[in-house]
Design a protein around this motif. Structure first.
Motif, PDB file in Angstrom:
ATOM      1  N   SER A 137       1.012  -1.173  -0.065  1.00  0.00           N
ATOM      2  CA  SER A 137      -0.021  -0.024   0.071  1.00  0.00           C
ATOM      3  C   SER A 137       0.921   0.976  -0.022  1.00  0.00           C
ATOM      4  CB  SER A 137      -0.955   0.066   1.285  1.00  0.00           C
ATOM      5  OG  SER A 137      -0.344  -0.016   2.469  1.00  0.00           O
ATOM      6  N   ALA A 138       0.118   2.194  -0.480  1.00  0.00           N
ATOM      7  CA  ALA A 138       0.931   3.769  -0.711  1.00  0.00           C
ATOM      8  C   ALA A 138      -0.064   4.771   0.122  1.00  0.00           C
ATOM      9  CB  ALA A 138       1.229   3.897  -1.713  1.00  0.00           C
ATOM     10  N   GLU A 139       0.407   5.459   1.020  1.00  0.00           N
ATOM     11  CA  GLU A 139      -0.634   6.492   1.642  1.00  0.00           C
ATOM     12  C   GLU A 139      -0.380   7.702   0.717  1.00  0.00           C
ATOM     13  OE1 GLU A 139      -2.157   6.487   4.370  1.00  0.00           O
ATOM     14  OE2 GLU A 139      -1.536   4.108   5.011  1.00  0.00           O
ATOM     15  N   LEU A 140      -1.286   7.732  -0.210  1.00  0.00           N
ATOM     16  CA  LEU A 140      -1.296   8.974  -1.460  1.00  0.00           C
ATOM     17  C   LEU A 140      -1.132  10.400  -0.731  1.00  0.00           C
ATOM     18  CD1 LEU A 140      -3.598   6.886  -3.740  1.00  0.00           C
ATOM     19  CD2 LEU A 140      -1.095   7.102  -3.954  1.00  0.00           C
ATOM     20  N   TYR A 141      -2.004  10.429   0.221  1.00  0.00           N
ATOM     21  CA  TYR A 141      -2.133  11.818   0.934  1.00  0.00           C
ATOM     22  C   TYR A 141      -0.915  12.330   1.351  1.00  0.00           C
ATOM     23  CZ  TYR A 141      -1.963   9.855   5.405  1.00  0.00           C
ATOM     24  OH  TYR A 141      -1.575   9.140   6.610  1.00  0.00           O
ATOM     25  N   ALA A 142       0.003  11.530   1.699  1.00  0.00           N
ATOM     26  CA  ALA A 142       1.395  11.675   2.319  1.00  0.00           C
ATOM     27  C   ALA A 142       2.369  12.253   1.361  1.00  0.00           C
ATOM     28  CB  ALA A 142       2.075  10.701   2.934  1.00  0.00           C
ATOM     29  N   PHE A 143       2.146  12.412   0.286  1.00  0.00           N
ATOM     30  CA  PHE A 143       2.964  12.802  -0.941  1.00  0.00           C
ATOM     31  C   PHE A 143       2.634  14.089  -1.587  1.00  0.00           C
ATOM     32  CE2 PHE A 143       3.526   8.380  -1.036  1.00  0.00           C
ATOM     33  CZ  PHE A 143       4.982   8.027  -1.158  1.00  0.00           C
ATOM     34  N   GLY A 144       1.865  14.904  -0.875  1.00  0.00           N
ATOM     35  CA  GLY A 144       1.392  16.224  -1.110  1.00  0.00           C
ATOM     36  C   GLY A 144       0.050  16.299  -1.714  1.00  0.00           C
ATOM     37  N   SER A 145      -0.527  17.591  -1.768  1.00  0.00           N
ATOM     38  CA  SER A 145      -1.915  17.541  -2.299  1.00  0.00           C
ATOM     39  C   SER A 145      -2.054  17.587  -3.703  1.00  0.00           C
ATOM     40  CB  SER A 145      -2.495  19.257  -1.899  1.00  0.00           C
ATOM     41  OG  SER A 145      -1.511  20.300  -2.300  1.00  0.00           O
ATOM     42  N   ASP A 146      -1.077  18.106  -4.538  1.00  0.00           N
ATOM     43  CA  ASP A 146      -1.175  17.624  -5.922  1.00  0.00           C
ATOM     44  C   ASP A 146      -1.289  16.247  -6.371  1.00  0.00           C
ATOM     45  OD1 ASP A 146      -0.963  20.445  -6.249  1.00  0.00           O
ATOM     46  OD2 ASP A 146       0.993  20.558  -6.875  1.00  0.00           O
ATOM     47  N   ASN A 147      -0.354  15.542  -5.556  1.00  0.00           N
ATOM     48  CA  ASN A 147      -0.272  14.269  -6.034  1.00  0.00           C
ATOM     49  C   ASN A 147      -1.656  13.261  -5.442  1.00  0.00           C
ATOM     50  OD1 ASN A 147       2.280  14.082  -7.236  1.00  0.00           O
ATOM     51  ND2 ASN A 147       3.270  13.951  -5.092  1.00  0.00           N
ATOM     52  N   LYS A 148      -2.179  13.748  -4.267  1.00  0.00           N
ATOM     53  CA  LYS A 148      -3.184  13.112  -3.888  1.00  0.00           C
ATOM     54  C   LYS A 148      -4.611  13.419  -4.954  1.00  0.00           C
ATOM     55  CE  LYS A 148      -6.411  13.562   0.012  1.00  0.00           C
ATOM     56  NZ  LYS A 148      -6.811  14.131   1.299  1.00  0.00           N
ATOM     57  N   ALA A 149      -4.363  14.976  -5.577  1.00  0.00           N
ATOM     58  CA  ALA A 149      -5.210  15.272  -6.362  1.00  0.00           C
ATOM     59  C   ALA A 149      -5.457  14.498  -7.621  1.00  0.00           C
ATOM     60  CB  ALA A 149      -5.349  16.730  -6.551  1.00  0.00           C
ATOM     61  N   ALA A 150      -4.301  14.008  -8.119  1.00  0.00           N
ATOM     62  CA  ALA A 150      -4.239  13.037  -9.221  1.00  0.00           C
ATOM     63  C   ALA A 150      -5.138  11.919  -9.183  1.00  0.00           C
ATOM     64  CB  ALA A 150      -2.920  12.813  -9.680  1.00  0.00           C
ATOM     65  N   PHE A 151      -4.984  11.319  -7.962  1.00  0.00           N
ATOM     66  CA  PHE A 151      -5.819  10.013  -7.848  1.00  0.00           C
ATOM     67  C   PHE A 151      -7.041  10.500  -7.405  1.00  0.00           C
ATOM     68  CE2 PHE A 151      -1.612   7.975  -7.733  1.00  0.00           C
ATOM     69  CZ  PHE A 151      -1.834   6.958  -8.223  1.00  0.00           C
ATOM     70  N   GLU A 152      -7.496  11.547  -6.838  1.00  0.00           N
ATOM     71  CA  GLU A 152      -9.034  12.014  -6.586  1.00  0.00           C
ATOM     72  C   GLU A 152      -9.773  12.217  -7.867  1.00  0.00           C
ATOM     73  OE1 GLU A 152      -7.886  15.153  -3.879  1.00  0.00           O
ATOM     74  OE2 GLU A 152      -8.646  14.012  -2.275  1.00  0.00           O
ATOM     75  N   ARG A 153      -8.895  12.666  -8.787  1.00  0.00           N
ATOM     76  CA  ARG A 153      -9.588  12.927 -10.308  1.00  0.00           C
ATOM     77  C   ARG A 153     -10.015  11.358 -10.847  1.00  0.00           C
ATOM     78  NH1 ARG A 153      -5.904  17.193 -10.171  1.00  0.00           N
ATOM     79  NH2 ARG A 153      -4.309  16.009 -11.319  1.00  0.00           N
ATOM     80  N   LEU A 154      -9.053  10.484 -10.499  1.00  0.00           N
ATOM     81  CA  LEU A 154      -9.420   9.348 -11.161  1.00  0.00           C
ATOM     82  C   LEU A 154     -10.435   8.569 -10.602  1.00  0.00           C
ATOM     83  CD1 LEU A 154      -5.906   7.608 -11.559  1.00  0.00           C
ATOM     84  CD2 LEU A 154      -7.197   8.404 -13.533  1.00  0.00           C
ATOM     85  N   ILE A 155     -10.645   8.953  -9.074  1.00  0.00           N
ATOM     86  CA  ILE A 155     -11.755   8.358  -8.353  1.00  0.00           C
ATOM     87  C   ILE A 155     -12.821   8.750  -9.003  1.00  0.00           C
ATOM     88  CG2 ILE A 155     -12.965   8.381  -6.352  1.00  0.00           C
ATOM     89  CD1 ILE A 155     -10.229   8.131  -5.007  1.00  0.00           C
ATOM     90  N   GLU A 156     -13.066  10.377  -9.253  1.00  0.00           N
ATOM     91  CA  GLU A 156     -14.189  10.950  -9.634  1.00  0.00           C
ATOM     92  C   GLU A 156     -14.562  10.357 -10.978  1.00  0.00           C
ATOM     93  OE1 GLU A 156     -13.435  15.173  -9.623  1.00  0.00           O
ATOM     94  OE2 GLU A 156     -13.196  15.240  -7.527  1.00  0.00           O
ATOM     95  N   LYS A 157     -13.508  10.159 -11.904  1.00  0.00           N
ATOM     96  CA  LYS A 157     -13.570   9.619 -13.328  1.00  0.00           C
ATOM     97  C   LYS A 157     -14.320   8.390 -13.440  1.00  0.00           C
ATOM     98  CE  LYS A 157     -12.007  10.122 -17.786  1.00  0.00           C
ATOM     99  NZ  LYS A 157     -11.100  10.956 -18.788  1.00  0.00           N
ATOM    100  N   ALA A 158     -13.634   7.467 -12.504  1.00  0.00           N
ATOM    101  CA  ALA A 158     -13.994   5.946 -12.312  1.00  0.00           C
ATOM    102  C   ALA A 158     -15.709   6.010 -11.831  1.00  0.00           C
ATOM    103  CB  ALA A 158     -13.473   5.340 -11.482  1.00  0.00           C
ATOM    104  N   GLY A 159     -16.180   7.224 -11.066  1.00  0.00           N
ATOM    105  CA  GLY A 159     -17.625   6.929 -10.623  1.00  0.00           C
ATOM    106  C   GLY A 159     -18.651   7.572 -11.505  1.00  0.00           C
ATOM    107  N   GLU A 160     -18.050   8.144 -12.465  1.00  0.00           N
ATOM    108  CA  GLU A 160     -19.064   8.501 -13.732  1.00  0.00           C
ATOM    109  C   GLU A 160     -19.985   7.641 -14.307  1.00  0.00           C
ATOM    110  OE1 GLU A 160     -16.556  10.753 -16.268  1.00  0.00           O
ATOM    111  OE2 GLU A 160     -16.373  12.684 -14.889  1.00  0.00           O
TER     112      GLU A 160
END
Length: 153
Positions: free
Chosen positions: A130-153
């Motif tokens: 596992s990798a704690e994505l939030y620990a790598f900074g807000s920009d890196n976390k946001a990249a995965f948040e955008r993927l989550i949003e797109k996957a939920g469409e």
């Protein structure tokens, strides 16, 4: 017959003796601190706070080159085809390395897990990695948040 005695030349030593002694002292003190922590049952620090899972999104990361990565839903629908995947490529590379170590031949989905306390974690159920994505900074976390949003469409 004349015999020559070879004495070590202190000027040609690669690492000074005082530096070696300092490194040994550092290693021993680290070992002593860790042993003390374990022996006294001290609570761990620096570990993520526990939380409740509020969302799990399975995605498949496919590395195409040192920089390129394709992100798909488990059904094969492409969410993103990134020639320069940045942090997403870093996570894909880490996951791929762990799967290589564990002898995983196929490429099953990983889970992007959101917790109620703000944690965002990439979890590979096949290896336990596992990798704690939030620990790598807000920009890196946001990249995965955008993927989550797109996957939920």
């Amino acid at each position: 017959m004349h015999s020559t005695s070879h004495t070590p030349n202190r000027e040609k030593e690669m690492i000074p003796r005082t530096l070696l002694l300092g490194m040994a002292a550092l290693a021993l003190s680290t070992l002593a601190l860790a042993s003390y922590s374990v022996a006294t049952g001290r609570d761990r620090v620096g570990t993520p706070a526990a939380g409740t899972v509020i969302q799990t999104t399975p995605i498949v990361l496919i590395g195409k080159s040192a920089q390129a990565v394709v992100v798909e839903r488990p059904d094969g629908t492409v969410l993103a085809d990134l020639p320069h995947g940045g942090f997403i490529t870093v996570i894909q590379s880490g996951m791929a390395r762990e799967r290589l170590v564990h002898g995983i031949k196929d490429n099953p989905a990983i889970n992007i897990v959101r917790y109620d306390n703000g944690r965002l974690v990439a979890e590979d159920p096949t290896t336990g990695w596992s990798a704690e994505l939030y620990a790598f900074g807000s920009d890196n976390k946001a990249a995965f948040e955008r993927l989550i949003e797109k996957a939920g469409e």
